[in-house]
Scaffold this motif. Structure first.
Motif, short mmCIF file in Angstrom:
data_model
loop_
_atom_site.label_atom_id
_atom_site.label_comp_id
_atom_site.label_asym_id
_atom_site.label_seq_id
_atom_site.Cartn_x
_atom_site.Cartn_y
_atom_site.Cartn_z
N PHE A 120 16.17 -10.29 15.53
CA PHE A 120 14.98 -9.64 14.98
C PHE A 120 14.55 -8.47 15.86
CE2 PHE A 120 10.36 -9.49 15.81
CZ PHE A 120 9.95 -8.85 14.65
N LEU A 121 14.49 -8.71 17.17
CA LEU A 121 14.03 -7.67 18.08
C LEU A 121 14.97 -6.47 18.09
CD1 LEU A 121 12.76 -9.90 21.01
CD2 LEU A 121 11.37 -8.33 19.64
N ALA A 122 16.28 -6.75 18.11
CA ALA A 122 17.25 -5.65 18.13
C ALA A 122 17.16 -4.83 16.85
CB ALA A 122 18.66 -6.19 18.33
N LEU B 105 7.99 3.34 5.43
CA LEU B 105 8.39 4.59 6.07
C LEU B 105 7.18 5.21 6.76
CD1 LEU B 105 10.56 6.07 3.21
CD2 LEU B 105 11.36 5.66 5.52
N GLY B 106 7.41 5.74 7.94
CA GLY B 106 6.34 6.45 8.62
C GLY B 106 5.26 5.56 9.21
N THR B 107 5.59 4.29 9.47
CA THR B 107 4.67 3.42 10.21
C THR B 107 5.49 2.71 11.28
OG1 THR B 107 5.08 1.49 8.83
CG2 THR B 107 3.29 2.93 8.14
N LEU B 108 4.87 2.43 12.42
CA LEU B 108 5.62 1.74 13.46
C LEU B 108 5.77 0.26 13.14
CD1 LEU B 108 4.28 3.39 16.73
CD2 LEU B 108 6.35 3.90 15.45
N ARG B 109 4.70 -0.37 12.61
CA ARG B 109 4.79 -1.80 12.34
C ARG B 109 5.77 -2.09 11.21
NH1 ARG B 109 0.81 0.64 10.37
NH2 ARG B 109 -0.33 0.10 8.49
N GLY B 110 6.03 -1.07 10.36
CA GLY B 110 6.98 -1.26 9.26
C GLY B 110 8.33 -1.75 9.73
N ALA B 111 8.81 -1.22 10.87
CA ALA B 111 10.12 -1.61 11.38
C ALA B 111 10.13 -3.11 11.70
CB ALA B 111 10.48 -0.79 12.61
N PHE B 112 9.03 -3.60 12.26
CA PHE B 112 8.96 -5.02 12.64
C PHE B 112 8.85 -5.90 11.39
CE2 PHE B 112 7.79 -2.70 16.38
CZ PHE B 112 8.44 -3.40 17.39
N LEU B 113 8.02 -5.46 10.45
CA LEU B 113 7.89 -6.24 9.21
C LEU B 113 9.22 -6.28 8.47
CD1 LEU B 113 4.44 -4.81 8.09
CD2 LEU B 113 4.89 -7.10 8.98
N ALA C 171 5.09 2.39 -0.16
CA ALA C 171 4.82 2.52 1.27
C ALA C 171 5.19 1.25 2.03
CB ALA C 171 3.36 2.89 1.51
N GLY C 172 5.77 0.27 1.34
CA GLY C 172 6.36 -0.87 2.02
C GLY C 172 5.42 -1.98 2.40
N LEU C 173 5.99 -2.96 3.12
CA LEU C 173 5.22 -4.14 3.53
C LEU C 173 4.00 -3.75 4.36
CD1 LEU C 173 8.12 -6.54 4.58
CD2 LEU C 173 6.73 -6.67 2.53
N ALA C 174 4.12 -2.70 5.17
CA ALA C 174 3.00 -2.29 6.01
C ALA C 174 1.77 -2.00 5.16
CB ALA C 174 3.38 -1.07 6.83
#
Lengths: 268, 343
Positions: free
Chosen positions: B47-49, B268-276, B326-329
């Motif tokens: 998950f982290l990678a 897209l365009g959010t930092l937390r999006g990558a984690f979600l 705009a995704g899960l974020a």
């Protein structure tokens, strides 16, 4: 109409065509420091193309341009801000997802000096610059009465306000030449009056020379020091509002375009 | 009116900072105490990678609007660079190895980004696809890169920093967590800086950005460099901390797509999006597998699982894009707004 040395912008014999279609030909135009110079003419007269050529978005085939002391056959668009030139677009060109403040701040992109490392580490040089730029942006936002929208995404604002944000982004860099491509298109009479006030006040406060494309002849007559009239890509007249109103060629051009809203010209 | 605004905008920020501190406290304090090695090895480390790779790609695609299908190639460059550095410069401390590997991936990113000065959208995506295939080809053809291992598969070096070993499951999790936390802070600083603003300006209106004096070409290459730096380090984590081996097959086109989906699904365009998005990508197959076994018993083999997984994932991507582009974020933001009382 010899371009004087005090002119901020001098256009000499500029011609542009797309394939066989002539956008404009052999245009001469000079704009003095602090002058408001309107460009008028029927639709398709080449007004926007001229502004796009002056700002380097189009490459003219012939003629020369001078901005300040710098001479060009084609203006490099990426150097515009450095030359002290700012512009707005006929169709909005805001950074839609950025907030109003961020849009205005982006107008200072050319004077950003702090490097990436300084920004990322929050070094004092970067912080000082950020504070200074924010203050400049806020003062323009106050001036254009955009304060209550400063945190909103620019793309979420109504059309008239977006036009105003675009003006703010152009003004924040204190340009010596500002090109406004139909800043009041699609606005109500009240909004136009407000925008006219902002344009005049900007010239008053910053001493900015302004090139203005506008269809509303009433607005043009009130704001302009001089007017250049284009018709079918040719310059048919340049003069004070008074001279333009009395110019037979201008009257003929406007009478010729009967279904054009600029018919008000003869009434004005 | 003007005085009311900073107050309302500062509150969520403070709440956001508190939330992040709480998450970090759980991740560092609670999880290592109660987690099993299955949790660390099969869920949290990948998950982290993947989240880190998504974070890197999001800078490029989400913020700067430059579409890339070559993420796995940059992960591979990072992983192989780290492998070769630790093999050939044995005295180099691990953090320096990882930093250098990131910088090598960043250089690869700058080269891969050159076409972005001329191309955009779909055409740019195709040119990054070429990078993907070129890197895979180079890793298979140039034996030196994999120390002439006949299969191209090599064991990852041990994770030791200043005598401290991070080789067990919990250690590799903490190792990954620390790198991801540091790089997330870096990315967070970036997107709030004037440079971050320039990235978005180029995405939203390139001509206007050029006119106000944003150095468009330089900023695009910078986006590629920063993105590839982070994606490259994600590749190091993927190979060194998760798989424990380095092989070209781990960085194929499927991986590039997976990371792109993470970014799209997360936001897209959010930092937390990558984690979600990464959480979704890692947890979904596990959930489906549990669900499948519960419903079908032994009839649910890995082949079926993989097929079901693809179908469900595909459907969900389409559903998310239609319901919430705009995704899960954004979905999460709306849920929070509904929950928190507003004056």
């Amino acid at each position: 109409m010899v371009a004087g040395d005090e002119d901020i912008l001098a256009v000499e014999g500029l011609s542009l065509s797309f394939g066989g279609a002539v956008a404009f030909a052999e245009i001469d135009l000079s704009v003095a420091a602090g002058e408001i110079h309107a460009i008028i003419g029927p639709n398709g007269a080449g007004k926007s193309s001229l502004i796009n050529a002056i700002t380097g978005l189009y490459a003219p085939q012939a003629g020369r341009l001078r901005i300040g002391d710098a001479r060009f056959a084609r203006v490099p668009a990426r150097r515009l801000a450095e030359l002290g030139v700012a512009r707005t677009f006929q169709n909005l060109a805001l950074f839609k997802s950025l907030s109003v403040v961020e849009n205005v701040l982006s107008g200072l992109a050319n004077v950003q000096r702090a490097g990436l490392t300084a920004q990322l580490l929050g070094l004092s040089a970067a912080r000082r610059e950020a504070t200074e730029h924010r203050a400049r942006a806020e003062s323009v936002i106050d001036f254009l009465q955009l304060g209550m929208f400063r945190g909103r995404a620019a793309g979420s604002l109504p059309y008239g306000l977006q036009k105003r944000v675009e003006l703010a982004r152009a003004l924040v860099a204190n340009p010596r030449l500002l090109l406004l491509d139909e800043p009041m298109a699609g606005m109500s009479a009240a909004e136009k009056a407000e925008m006219s006030g902002f344009v005049l006040a900007a010239r008053e406060m910053l001493g900015t020379a302004i090139v203005l494309i506008e269809h509303d002849i009433g607005v043009v007559m009130r704001l302009s020091d001089r007017i250049t009239v284009l018709d079918h890509g040719r310059r048919i007249a340049t003069g004070t509002p008074h001279e333009i109103q009395a110019n037979p060629a201008v009257i003929a051009a406007y009478l010729g375009a009967e279904d054009d809203p600029e018919n008000e010209a003869k009434a004005a | 009116m003007a005085t009311a605004l900073p107050v309302t905008s500062a509150q969520p920020r403070r709440a956001g900072a508190a939330g992040i501190l709480l998450l970090l406290a759980i991740a560092y304090g609670l999880v290592p105490l109660v987690g099993t090695s299955y949790l660390f090895e099969a869920i949290l480390t990948p998950f982290l990678a993947l989240a880190l790779a998504g974070l890197g790609l999001n800078l490029l695609t989400g913020y700067a609007g430059l579409l890339s299908l070559g993420s796995a190639a940059f992960m591979a460059v990072g992983a192989y660079a780290a492998f070769n550095l630790s093999l050939r410069l044995p005295g180099l401390p691990l953090p320096a190895t990882i930093l250098l590997a990131g910088l090598i991936a960043a250089s690869a990113g700058v080269i891969a980004g050159l076409p972005a000065l001329r191309l955009r959208g779909f055409y740019l995506a195709v040119s990054t696809l070429a990078v993907q295939f070129f890197v895979a080809w180079a890793l298979n053809r140039i034996g030196w890169l994999s120390n002439d291992s006949p299969s191209g598969i090599i064991d990852a070096p041990r994770l030791v920093i200043a005598g401290l070993s991070f080789d067990d499951a919990r250690g590799r999790y903490l190792f990954s967590l620390t790198i991801v936390a540091l790089l997330t802070v870096l990315a967070w600083r970036l997107v709030r800086s004037p440079t971050g603003r320039n990235l978005v300006a180029i995405r939203d209106h390139e001509t206007a950005a050029r006119i106000v004096g944003v150095k468009v070409a330089r900023t695009k290459l910078l986006a590629f460099a920063l993105s590839s730096f982070i994606v490259g380090i994600a590749g190091v984590l993927w190979a060194f901390a998760y798989l424990r081996t380095v092989e070209p097959a781990g960085f194929n086109l499927d991986r590039s797509f997976q990371i792109l989906f993470i970014v799209i699904i997360g936001g897209l365009g959010t930092l937390r999006g990558a984690f979600l998005g990464a959480g979704f990508m890692v947890v979904l197959p596990l959930l489906l597998s549990r669900l499948g076994t519960a419903l079908l018993g032994d009839g649910f083999d890995t082949g079926t699982l993989e097929m079901v997984q693809r179908i469900v994932l595909g459907t969900l991507i389409v559903a998310v894009l239609i319901r919430e582009p705009a995704g899960l974020a954004a979905l999460l933001d709306r849920a929070f707004r509904r929950l928190s009382p507003r004056s």
